[in-house]
Design a protein around this motif. Sequence first.
Motif, PDB file in Angstrom:
ATOM      1  N   CYS A 114       0.810  -1.219   0.000  1.00 30.58           N
ATOM      2  CA  CYS A 114       0.000   0.000   0.000  1.00 30.58           C
ATOM      3  C   CYS A 114       0.852   1.282   0.000  1.00 30.58           C
ATOM      4  N   LEU A 116       0.283   4.167   1.232  1.00 32.35           N
ATOM      5  CA  LEU A 116       0.246   4.948   2.478  1.00 32.35           C
ATOM      6  C   LEU A 116       1.462   4.616   3.366  1.00 32.35           C
ATOM      7  N   THR A 285     -10.577   3.321   2.409  1.00 31.47           N
ATOM      8  CA  THR A 285      -9.295   3.516   3.095  1.00 31.47           C
ATOM      9  C   THR A 285      -9.039   5.003   3.396  1.00 31.47           C
ATOM     10  N   PHE A 377      -3.324  -2.381  -3.276  1.00 32.71           N
ATOM     11  CA  PHE A 377      -2.690  -3.395  -2.424  1.00 32.71           C
ATOM     12  C   PHE A 377      -3.171  -3.367  -0.972  1.00 32.71           C
TER      13      PHE A 377
HETATM   14  S1  BJ8 Z   1      -2.893  -1.733   3.449  1.00 36.72           S
HETATM   15  S2  BJ8 Z   1      -5.057  -1.115   6.203  1.00 36.72           S
HETATM   16  S3  BJ8 Z   1      -1.984   0.635   5.804  1.00 36.72           S
HETATM   17  S4  BJ8 Z   1      -4.687   1.324   3.646  1.00 36.72           S
HETATM   18  S5  BJ8 Z   1      -6.189   3.719  10.198  1.00 36.72           S
HETATM   19  S6  BJ8 Z   1      -8.207   1.660   8.116  1.00 36.72           S
HETATM   20  S7  BJ8 Z   1      -5.681   0.174  10.022  1.00 36.72           S
HETATM   21  S8  BJ8 Z   1      -8.444   1.552  11.693  1.00 36.72           S
HETATM   22  S9  BJ8 Z   1      -4.703   2.407   7.148  1.00 36.72           S
HETATM   23 FE1  BJ8 Z   1      -4.214   0.897   5.809  1.00 36.72          FE
HETATM   24 FE2  BJ8 Z   1      -2.645   0.468   3.724  1.00 36.72          FE
HETATM   25 FE3  BJ8 Z   1      -4.893  -0.838   4.006  1.00 36.72          FE
HETATM   26 FE4  BJ8 Z   1      -2.886  -1.349   5.643  1.00 36.72          FE
HETATM   27 FE5  BJ8 Z   1      -7.871   0.337   9.896  1.00 36.72          FE
HETATM   28 FE6  BJ8 Z   1      -6.275   1.848  11.386  1.00 36.72          FE
HETATM   29 FE7  BJ8 Z   1      -8.211   2.910   9.984  1.00 36.72          FE
HETATM   30 FE8  BJ8 Z   1      -6.083   1.941   8.755  1.00 36.72          FE
END
Ligand code: BJ8
Length: 425
Positions: A114, A116, A285, A377
């Motif tokens: 991902c 992020l 997301t 991803f």
């Molecule tokens: S691959 S989960 S890091 S977008 S902040 S939605 S974990 S409650 S950010 Fe994410 Fe990339 Fe996907 Fe992983 Fe849940 Fe926490 Fe909210 Fe999160």
Amino acid sequence: VEEHRKLLSEINVDVDRHAKMMNMGLESYKAQFMSQKNRPEAMKYFDWFMSEIQGQRIAEINELRKQKKPSVGAFCIFVPEEIIVGAGGACFGLCGGSPATIADAETELPRNICPLIKSAHGFKLQRTCAYTQSSDFIYGETTCEAKKKTWEILNKHHPVHVMNIPHMKRDKDLKMWKEEIIEFKEHIEEVTGKKLSLEEMLEGTRIINEKRKALLRLDSLRGLNPEVMPITGKDALFVTQMGFLDDPKRYTQKVNELCDELEKRVEDKISVFEKDTPRLMILGTPIAPPNWKLHTAVESSGGAIINEESCIGHRYYKDNVDIDNIKNEDDLMSELMKRYSEVDCACFTPNTPRIDKILKMYKDRQADGVIYYTLSFCHTYNIESFLVTEALEAAGIPCLVIESDYSPEDAGQIKTRVEAFLESI
Ligand code: BJ8
């Protein structure tokens, strides 16, 4: 400016590279935000905050650090920020939303994870985020594969404290979760070298409850009245994004001032969108700054975004901690655990309350359609989209699924798909 540069080099920021990055960010903000018509006056504060995002706010955080208050960077809304704020410290989000750091991150992380995570990891490697550099430690959690394995690598560059977040919500899972919150509190006490009192933690909880209430108020004002939409989705998103960086008391006051103005606009029927503009909800997301791609695409194509069912959005502020009957620390830890376990992240199985909530939100807002947005991803949200879209279809709700990363390359394609979707509803 000289003082800021001095502080940035003291906290080991790559000052020249940072300055270039900031200029790019400010230019992009100007182009995407300042060009909007009829913005509320109260947005001036948030424009100012943007200009000082890595300036005055960083100075404030480092002032707190000098007073031995904790400074914690986080990647997830499971961080018990009430405890950090109760200790007089600062809690801020580090989720990366910029493509500019990804190539550096890919020297240590695989390409197919991902954006992020990669963006944030890249900021650490480049030393171009003054928040990361100002944190005593980074809060990590075990929500998804990409995150939990990245912490092991990130920990080589910066201290990371990992909380074990369960993936189910059975009694035994919640019991463990409460223990993790207690351990987090103890970690904060270790960092500050000072025991936290119940009253301090209650005060931190009150402050964060107020912040969430103000955001919920903003959410209602922008979404619940189909006749008048007093603020663009893009501005409301930006306000929400800044809630993860600003001082919570000042921020709450500024969001409430904005809401006062929006209430007046609703009374006076001042809408920033034309009558009959399709009203869309975004699901999925988190949308970390400066990732404004989707909002720009929708609102420049004749649609309005009326809320984000996301962690930089409704999922963050929908629940508060009940502190009415707290007699001791154990009660508070239980209430914190209860509140956090209401978060309906796709990392949980099963996660049906999320679907029920989405259907209710749609009805309450009398929306015209939804966009299910997943970062590339992100397996949990991506896979869960099947169940969500199935429920939406059964309810006759128009839905467009978009998967994207941070590269500008698909912006045109997203806009074309959004335009076609808007025409179809
Ligand atoms: S691959 S989960 S890091 S977008 S902040 S939605 S974990 S409650 S950010 Fe994410 Fe990339 Fe996907 Fe992983 Fe849940 Fe926490 Fe909210 Fe999160």
